[in-house]
Design a protein around this motif. Sequence first.
Motif, PDB file in Angstrom:
ATOM      1  N   GLU A   1      43.103 -28.870  56.632  1.00 21.39           N
ATOM      2  CA  GLU A   1      43.583 -27.489  56.681  1.00 21.39           C
ATOM      3  C   GLU A   1      42.594 -26.587  55.956  1.00 21.39           C
ATOM      4  O   GLU A   1      41.984 -26.985  54.960  1.00 21.39           O
ATOM      5  CB  GLU A   1      44.966 -27.365  56.044  1.00 21.39           C
TER       6      GLU A   1
ATOM      7  N   ASP B   1      43.509 -19.130  55.158  1.00 24.98           N
ATOM      8  CA  ASP B   1      43.270 -17.955  56.010  1.00 24.98           C
ATOM      9  C   ASP B   1      42.119 -17.105  55.504  1.00 24.98           C
ATOM     10  O   ASP B   1      41.562 -16.296  56.261  1.00 24.98           O
ATOM     11  CB  ASP B   1      44.536 -17.094  56.079  1.00 24.98           C
TER      12      ASP B   1
ATOM     13  N   GLN C   1      39.331 -16.231  66.822  1.00 22.48           N
ATOM     14  CA  GLN C   1      39.984 -17.332  66.105  1.00 22.48           C
ATOM     15  C   GLN C   1      41.167 -16.829  65.293  1.00 22.48           C
ATOM     16  O   GLN C   1      42.222 -17.468  65.241  1.00 22.48           O
ATOM     17  CB  GLN C   1      38.966 -18.017  65.182  1.00 22.48           C
ATOM     18  N   ARG C   2      41.024 -15.666  64.676  1.00 19.01           N
ATOM     19  CA  ARG C   2      42.136 -15.116  63.889  1.00 19.01           C
ATOM     20  C   ARG C   2      43.315 -14.772  64.797  1.00 19.01           C
ATOM     21  O   ARG C   2      44.474 -15.024  64.443  1.00 19.01           O
ATOM     22  CB  ARG C   2      41.665 -13.878  63.130  1.00 19.01           C
TER      23      ARG C   2
ATOM     24  N   THR D   1      44.987 -17.993  65.774  1.00 19.84           N
ATOM     25  CA  THR D   1      45.784 -18.533  64.664  1.00 19.84           C
ATOM     26  C   THR D   1      47.102 -17.789  64.530  1.00 19.84           C
ATOM     27  O   THR D   1      48.160 -18.394  64.314  1.00 19.84           O
ATOM     28  CB  THR D   1      44.985 -18.441  63.356  1.00 19.84           C
TER      29      THR D   1
ATOM     30  N   GLN E   1      49.376 -18.931  67.326  1.00 19.29           N
ATOM     31  CA  GLN E   1      49.893 -20.281  67.077  1.00 19.29           C
ATOM     32  C   GLN E   1      51.054 -20.256  66.084  1.00 19.29           C
ATOM     33  O   GLN E   1      52.048 -20.960  66.254  1.00 19.29           O
ATOM     34  CB  GLN E   1      48.764 -21.174  66.559  1.00 19.29           C
ATOM     35  N   ARG E   2      50.956 -19.424  65.072  1.00 15.70           N
ATOM     36  CA  ARG E   2      52.033 -19.346  64.086  1.00 15.70           C
ATOM     37  C   ARG E   2      53.257 -18.647  64.669  1.00 15.70           C
ATOM     38  O   ARG E   2      54.392 -19.074  64.444  1.00 15.70           O
ATOM     39  CB  ARG E   2      51.544 -18.612  62.849  1.00 15.70           C
TER      40      ARG E   2
ATOM     41  N   LYS F   1      51.673 -25.598  66.190  1.00 18.42           N
ATOM     42  CA  LYS F   1      50.726 -26.025  65.165  1.00 18.42           C
ATOM     43  C   LYS F   1      49.691 -26.973  65.753  1.00 18.42           C
ATOM     44  O   LYS F   1      50.043 -27.944  66.418  1.00 18.42           O
ATOM     45  CB  LYS F   1      51.471 -26.718  64.028  1.00 18.42           C
TER      46      LYS F   1
ATOM     47  N   HIS G   1      36.798 -25.344  67.824  1.00 22.26           N
ATOM     48  CA  HIS G   1      36.394 -24.165  67.062  1.00 22.26           C
ATOM     49  C   HIS G   1      35.096 -23.587  67.614  1.00 22.26           C
ATOM     50  O   HIS G   1      34.897 -22.360  67.603  1.00 22.26           O
ATOM     51  CB  HIS G   1      36.220 -24.528  65.587  1.00 22.26           C
TER      52      HIS G   1
END
Length: 794
Positions: A387, A390, A398-399, A402, A405-406, A411, A471
């Motif tokens: 992990e 942030d 990517q942000r 993320t 995804q949240r 996850k 990534h």
Amino acid sequence: MTSPATTGAAVPGSRADVGPWLLGVRHHGPGSARAVLAALAAARPAAVLVEGPPEGDALLPLAADPRMRPPVALLAHAVDDPGRASFWPMAAFSPEWVAIRWALDHDVPVRFVDLPAAHSLALKEPAPGTGREGAPGERAADEVTPVVDPIRVLAETAGYDDPERWWEDVVEHRSPGGETPVGGTPGDALAPFVALAEAMSALREAYGDGGQPRDAVREAYMRIQLRTARKEFGDGVAVVCGAWHVPALAARTTLAADRALLRGLPKVKTDLTWVPWTHRRLARHSGYGAGIDSPGWYGHLFDAADRPIERWMTKVAGLLRAEDRFVSTAHVIEAVRLAETLAALRGRPLAGLGETTDAVRAVMCDGSDVPLALVRDRLIVGETLGEVPDTAPAVPLQRDLTRSQRTLRLKPEASERELDLDLRKETDAARSRLLHRLRLLGIGWGDPVAGRGSTGTFRESWRLSWEPELHVRVAEAGVWGTTVLTAATAKAESGAVAATALADVTALAEHCLLAGLHDALPVVMKALADRAALDADVGHLADALPALARSLRYGDVRATDTAALAEVAAGLAERICVGLPPACTGLDADGAEALRRQVEAVHGAIGLLLAGPAPAEGLRERWDAVLHKLAARDAVAGVIRGRATRLLLDEGRLAEDEAARLMGLALSPGTPPADAAAWIEGFAGGASGGGLLLVHDERLLGLLDAWLTGVPAGLFTDVLPLLRRTFSAYEPGVRRTLGELVRRGPAPEDARGADAGRAPGGFGPGLDEARADAVEPVLRLLLGRTPEPTDATV
């Protein structure tokens, strides 16, 4: 202190209190990590230098963040070409990670001192024949392990045939801990590095650069960085690097000579960040410090404060019990004893992975490798995913990913898992759109799979697995936009303009509907209409129609306006109906088989169009007419004629008598056996249920049996491959029933009357409505339907 003009860095010797200390390690080695921790605690250096790209210095404080959990990796990629990337992975048991954490915990300056990523990425060579670099995750060409494996050479010198076993015995099985032993001296903690440095010096004298000439460039840069650190901090500097580099860093060279080696190196602009890594990725034999076969085992050795074998066996027992295998405490005790006995017999200081695995197989797995494979996968390798906080730098895409995804509670996980979605639910529909958008961007986090339990359009099933390389894919896709939605939209629009094949544009239209890219649809639809108007190849039209039909089918559940799509689909269907019959003549075997698949696909697509809210008027009749032409025209290949006949029969558009007549013509004595076999393959082959049709239709089975028994012996071997391919696709039970029916022969004529029941040959006289009515209440109960009222309840 030596002059800045030379390194003069001495390998740790008898004066353990005098630096600099060159701590040669094996990447991802728990024994090396413990030794580094002990050496740092003993020497208390004023600064720590670690092998790695110096552009990552600003990211080092993040290693102390409690939300940073290894395994993680430094990711460096070229700004103008994100696919040109390299990783520097670190596990909790990596010596570099241990050194970084020690320095941060003790407020000691820590820096990376390897060749900058700006140079290493520029030096990275494209993969042969591709014009691009190697696979993401592989280190640059100048950073890989030397061709000469020093560990193997040392192991062979010591009389070992397995370098892993030698390394375990000499390094990894040293006593757990990390501090200088009670009553010991700093020299005790540094002694292992002295011995290893001497061995590497001897190897480099024998093998030179080990087959990696670019190591000279890297080592020149590291020497320059070491000089700089000594000017700033004095001799109290510790360097943690691969053991192979220690002799080169200790060599006395001039600053001018080192700078000469670096002169003229190519350079690219780079970005760096931390990304999560996985134990499974560490086990792959590529990339920086990779190639360890058992990261889970090494992590256990590093974490176990004492009794590592007992603790390991307890883990294995817990895993096997969770899989419903009977493993008792007695099994654990016996496995520990056996592992220790094997180690003693093999002359090892401590039971290693080989001994523990053998003991687990014998005691807990009853000698079977099947449960042992689970132990290897879950524990020896492991499924750990790191992990990253942030606060770590990341590209805007990517942000946004993320955040999505949240929000959607998706996850990323290293282990593969199944995800079933109900598109009638808002959250599941949003998950589906995200996964489809990522696939459009080339970020393969999820792959669609056939759903279990429903064939409706409102269900989707995915197989998810997050790999660290994704990534890099996210960084590459960042050129299209700052959010997943805008990036997928931009890429879809660009793909529509650039596509030349009609099937590519229709597939893109389908992806846009699945991904909910409403802003991209006008561009895609215009490109689709233009390509469809210009493409006269019936094969291309046939390849394009199924995707359009599927896209129209998605409209209701996804609340998408598909009116323009329906217009294009109707036009394609019309042109296929006109051009298909001439295209089915004069074909060789391969061409006929390819067109047969296209006919099937078009038939399914037209079925979807007819089931839509506004089917084209007269489309069913026109398509039926096409199938009748294909079924009756002798110039059409047999496999296509047979399939057209079967499609008409299944749709109820062809009488059973007419189907029997067409089969009789196809299997007549005047038809070449190869053509007749092709007709049979088209009519009864594949997954079309041809076997069940023959089971329940005595006339068709009789015609086929009569033809087959009449094929001359000399020609039978020519048609056998086709027949074998046709009948081998049937279920075993169907094949067995057909064999019994043929063996019994046709039922006597007097046994086929209405009152005769089921004929001896296995065939029924027709529909038995009384028996069907008896089954209906049970079916209604199974389907949850309300039973229809009977005369008695009215």
